[in-house]
Design an enzyme around this catalytic site. Structure first.
Site, PDB file in Angstrom:
ATOM      1  N   SER A 135      24.943  12.034 -20.135  1.00  0.00           N
ATOM      2  CA  SER A 135      24.583  12.612 -18.854  1.00  0.00           C
ATOM      3  C   SER A 135      25.227  11.756 -17.766  1.00  0.00           C
ATOM      4  O   SER A 135      25.053  10.546 -17.745  1.00  0.00           O
ATOM      5  CB  SER A 135      23.058  12.620 -18.733  1.00  0.00           C
ATOM      6  OG  SER A 135      22.665  13.116 -17.487  1.00  0.00           O
ATOM      7  N   LYS A 161      26.927  16.232 -19.629  1.00  0.00           N
ATOM      8  CA  LYS A 161      26.018  16.892 -18.689  1.00  0.00           C
ATOM      9  C   LYS A 161      26.233  16.247 -17.331  1.00  0.00           C
ATOM     10  O   LYS A 161      26.138  15.034 -17.194  1.00  0.00           O
ATOM     11  CB  LYS A 161      24.572  16.724 -19.151  1.00  0.00           C
ATOM     12  CG  LYS A 161      23.564  17.485 -18.319  1.00  0.00           C
ATOM     13  CD  LYS A 161      22.200  17.527 -19.006  1.00  0.00           C
ATOM     14  CE  LYS A 161      21.243  16.556 -18.355  1.00  0.00           C
ATOM     15  NZ  LYS A 161      19.895  16.611 -18.989  1.00  0.00           N
ATOM     16  N   LYS A 163      25.246  15.968 -13.303  1.00  0.00           N
ATOM     17  CA  LYS A 163      24.207  16.244 -12.305  1.00  0.00           C
ATOM     18  C   LYS A 163      24.828  17.021 -11.152  1.00  0.00           C
ATOM     19  O   LYS A 163      25.963  16.717 -10.733  1.00  0.00           O
ATOM     20  CB  LYS A 163      23.607  14.927 -11.793  1.00  0.00           C
ATOM     21  CG  LYS A 163      22.832  14.154 -12.844  1.00  0.00           C
ATOM     22  CD  LYS A 163      21.511  14.831 -13.195  1.00  0.00           C
ATOM     23  CE  LYS A 163      20.737  13.995 -14.199  1.00  0.00           C
ATOM     24  NZ  LYS A 163      19.461  14.632 -14.581  1.00  0.00           N
ATOM     25  N   ASP A 189      22.887  19.766 -14.618  1.00  0.00           N
ATOM     26  CA  ASP A 189      21.447  19.563 -14.389  1.00  0.00           C
ATOM     27  C   ASP A 189      21.220  19.354 -12.901  1.00  0.00           C
ATOM     28  O   ASP A 189      21.775  18.434 -12.302  1.00  0.00           O
ATOM     29  CB  ASP A 189      20.977  18.335 -15.182  1.00  0.00           C
ATOM     30  CG  ASP A 189      19.470  18.100 -15.084  1.00  0.00           C
ATOM     31  OD1 ASP A 189      18.765  18.898 -14.439  1.00  0.00           O
ATOM     32  OD2 ASP A 189      19.006  17.103 -15.683  1.00  0.00           O
ATOM     33  N   GLU A 214      20.631  23.330 -16.236  1.00  0.00           N
ATOM     34  CA  GLU A 214      19.270  22.792 -16.383  1.00  0.00           C
ATOM     35  C   GLU A 214      18.538  22.721 -15.051  1.00  0.00           C
ATOM     36  O   GLU A 214      19.087  22.237 -14.061  1.00  0.00           O
ATOM     37  CB  GLU A 214      19.382  21.402 -17.019  1.00  0.00           C
ATOM     38  CG  GLU A 214      18.060  20.689 -17.263  1.00  0.00           C
ATOM     39  CD  GLU A 214      18.246  19.449 -18.139  1.00  0.00           C
ATOM     40  OE1 GLU A 214      19.089  19.464 -19.070  1.00  0.00           O
ATOM     41  OE2 GLU A 214      17.550  18.449 -17.894  1.00  0.00           O
ATOM     42  N   ASP A 239      13.555  21.758 -17.804  1.00  0.00           N
ATOM     43  CA  ASP A 239      13.146  20.374 -18.068  1.00  0.00           C
ATOM     44  C   ASP A 239      11.809  20.147 -17.352  1.00  0.00           C
ATOM     45  O   ASP A 239      10.733  20.380 -17.928  1.00  0.00           O
ATOM     46  CB  ASP A 239      14.271  19.429 -17.573  1.00  0.00           C
ATOM     47  CG  ASP A 239      13.940  17.947 -17.677  1.00  0.00           C
ATOM     48  OD1 ASP A 239      12.821  17.592 -18.062  1.00  0.00           O
ATOM     49  OD2 ASP A 239      14.818  17.112 -17.346  1.00  0.00           O
ATOM     50  N   LYS A 263      11.163  16.364 -23.714  1.00  0.00           N
ATOM     51  CA  LYS A 263      11.042  14.904 -23.584  1.00  0.00           C
ATOM     52  C   LYS A 263       9.614  14.536 -23.932  1.00  0.00           C
ATOM     53  O   LYS A 263       8.684  15.046 -23.290  1.00  0.00           O
ATOM     54  CB  LYS A 263      11.318  14.481 -22.141  1.00  0.00           C
ATOM     55  CG  LYS A 263      12.702  14.857 -21.643  1.00  0.00           C
ATOM     56  CD  LYS A 263      12.894  14.442 -20.201  1.00  0.00           C
ATOM     57  CE  LYS A 263      14.310  14.783 -19.746  1.00  0.00           C
ATOM     58  NZ  LYS A 263      14.563  14.413 -18.359  1.00  0.00           N
ATOM     59  N   GLY A 291      16.640  12.659 -22.358  1.00  0.00           N
ATOM     60  CA  GLY A 291      16.453  11.227 -22.155  1.00  0.00           C
ATOM     61  C   GLY A 291      15.866  10.947 -20.787  1.00  0.00           C
ATOM     62  O   GLY A 291      15.942  11.779 -19.876  1.00  0.00           O
TER      63      GLY A 291
HETATM   64  O1  OSB Z   1      16.644  15.324 -15.561  1.00  0.00           O
HETATM   65  O2  OSB Z   1      17.238  14.911 -17.537  1.00  0.00           O
HETATM   66  C1  OSB Z   1      16.885  14.512 -16.431  1.00  0.00           C
HETATM   67  C2  OSB Z   1      17.087  10.701 -16.343  1.00  0.00           C
HETATM   68  C3  OSB Z   1      15.982  10.380 -15.605  1.00  0.00           C
HETATM   69  C4  OSB Z   1      15.201  11.400 -15.105  1.00  0.00           C
HETATM   70  C5  OSB Z   1      15.539  12.725 -15.364  1.00  0.00           C
HETATM   71  C6  OSB Z   1      16.639  13.050 -16.123  1.00  0.00           C
HETATM   72  C7  OSB Z   1      17.440  12.014 -16.588  1.00  0.00           C
HETATM   73  C8  OSB Z   1      18.645  12.245 -17.356  1.00  0.00           C
HETATM   74  C9  OSB Z   1      19.042  11.137 -18.239  1.00  0.00           C
HETATM   75  O3  OSB Z   1      19.321  13.218 -17.227  1.00  0.00           O
HETATM   76  C10 OSB Z   1      19.743  11.576 -19.438  1.00  0.00           C
HETATM   77  C11 OSB Z   1      19.864  10.423 -20.368  1.00  0.00           C
HETATM   78  O4  OSB Z   1      18.889   9.675 -20.614  1.00  0.00           O
HETATM   79  O5  OSB Z   1      20.970  10.224 -20.865  1.00  0.00           O
HETATM   80 MG    MG Z   2      16.890  17.185 -16.549  1.00  0.00          MG
END
Ligand code: OSB
Ligand code: MG
Length: 370
Positions: A135, A161, A163, A189, A214, A239, A263, A291
């Site tokens: 990510s 992924k 952001k 995401d 996402e 999520d 998660k 994660g």
């Molecule tokens: O939205 O998935 C999320 C990390 C912290 C809070 C929210 C998110 C995330 C990540 C991290 O996208 C993904 C990872 O741990 O590699």
């Molecule tokens: Mg997310």
């Protein structure tokens, strides 16, 4: 089996680089390790709450409070016959899923070490290794995004992924697709940064053939997601909108999602996470384990969860080096084909490195039976 003692350790582990989303920027991974002890055995779990209530309402401070005053007293007060029976004692506590998940993880680690079972076996997972992706946080420029993606592609990742926000959507995704080529899996995401009125822009990202988009809309907007899903043209992943199995079943009934990011910290533990995976799988959704920038302790639990056959897409579980120069436990290393190996020794299969933990500890407190 009876627990005799427990400890809460507030840690702050420096990250290799800052991770920025539409709601937060993290360069220090703060969290709580839950340590439970009894019968000469120690178990560890990780609470993935952040210091600010941005991704969710929980924080490190609320987790310490709820664990110390409500959750730990329930599991310390009397012996129990299974992890399921122990966690059922705090069913009455509303909310606080990250605190609950951290304690449940410690109980699984302790139980597994007492019985010789790995977490993978206790959960019923079968895969020896799991497919993972990386990510990539919000970047200061398109150039920086391209550099990050190339760096991770060189490291061996095959699913990316990115952001996104209303200010960081079309051009970054087009650049990401151009950098990665047509065969790599690309997803996005938004962490809830868009409004329903921006649906037309969100439909436009179908041009980049994303694996999924996402959490485009607000975390409480299930009905809006259901409306968007009908015309999006890209598989819709949820999520933040799925805090429990009940919420998932509501979202499935509304046809609000095509893909579930599960998660354990968001849904209150590995057991509810497994139930979510089963429900999603029955409904024909695609699934993966998400994660929360956790250390190798929480990562070990997520990797064990991802070994279940109900997980169908690569998970957001990158190697330790993607997050930390020095992880809190034995680092996870990226294997061939963008995979991580599932630990097979008892419990989580990893333990905190005492020297590293001592260095990053902010505070610790013992919680004993009343
Ligand atoms: O939205 O998935 C999320 C990390 C912290 C809070 C929210 C998110 C995330 C990540 C991290 O996208 C993904 C990872 O741990 O590699
Ligand atoms: Mg997310």
């Amino acid at each position: 089996m009876r627990l005799e003692r427990s400890e809460l350790v507030h840690f702050a582990l420096p990250m290799a680089s800052a991770f920025r989303t539409s709601v937060s920027e993290v360069s220090l991974c703060e969290g709580v390790l839950v340590c439970v002890q009894g019968a000469g055995i120690t178990g560890w779990g990780e609470v993935v709450a952040d210091t600010r209530p941005s991704y969710s309402a929980e924080t490190v401070t609320t987790a310490l409070h709820v664990l110390r005053d409500f959750l730990l007293p329930e599991v310390l007060r009397a012996p129990f016959d299974s992890v399921e029976a122990a966690v059922a004692r705090f069913d009455w506590v509303r909310g606080h899923p990250m605190a609950k998940a951290g304690l449940e993880m410690a109980l699984f680690d302790w139980w597994g070490r007492a019985t010789g079972l790995s977490l993978r076996e206790m959960l019923g997972g079968t895969r020896p290794s799991v497919a993972v992706g990386v990510s990539v946080g919000l970047q200061p420029s398109i150039r920086a995004l391209e550099t990050e993606l190339s760096r991770f592609a060189t490291a061996g990742y095959t699913r990316f992924k990115v952001k996104v926000t209303p200010d960081w959507l079309e051009a970054p995704l087009a650049a990401a697709r151009a950098t990665l080529g047509q065969t790599m899996a690309l997803a996005a995401d938004a962490n809830g940064a868009f409004k329903s009125e921006e649906a037309e822009r969100l439909r436009g990202v179908a041009d980049q053939r994303l694996q999924f988009l996402e959490q485009p809309l607000g975390w409480e907007d299930l009905v809006s997601h259901a409306a968007l899903q009908k015309t999006l043209g890209t598989p819709l992943c949820l999520d933040e909108s799925i805090p429990s199995l009940s919420a998932l079943d509501s979202a499935i009934a509304l046809k609000a999602l095509d893909v579930l990011n599960v998660k354990p910290g968001r849904v209150g533990g590995l057991l509810p996470a497994r139930a979510c995976l089963e429900s999603a799988h029955r409904a024909g959704l695609q699934t993966f384990v998400g994660g929360m920038l956790e250390t190798a302790i929480g990562r070990a639990a997520n990797v064990a969860l991802a070994s279940l056959l109900t997980v169908t897409l690569p998970s957001d579980l990158s190697a330790s080096a993607r997050y930390f120069d020095e992880d809190l436990a034995e680092p996870f290393v990226l294997g061939t084909d963008s995979t991580l190996t599932v630990p097979t020794s008892p419990g989580l299969g990893v333990v905190p490195n005492p020297a590293v933990l001592a260095r990053v500890t902010r505070a610790r407190e013992v919680v004993a039976p009343a």
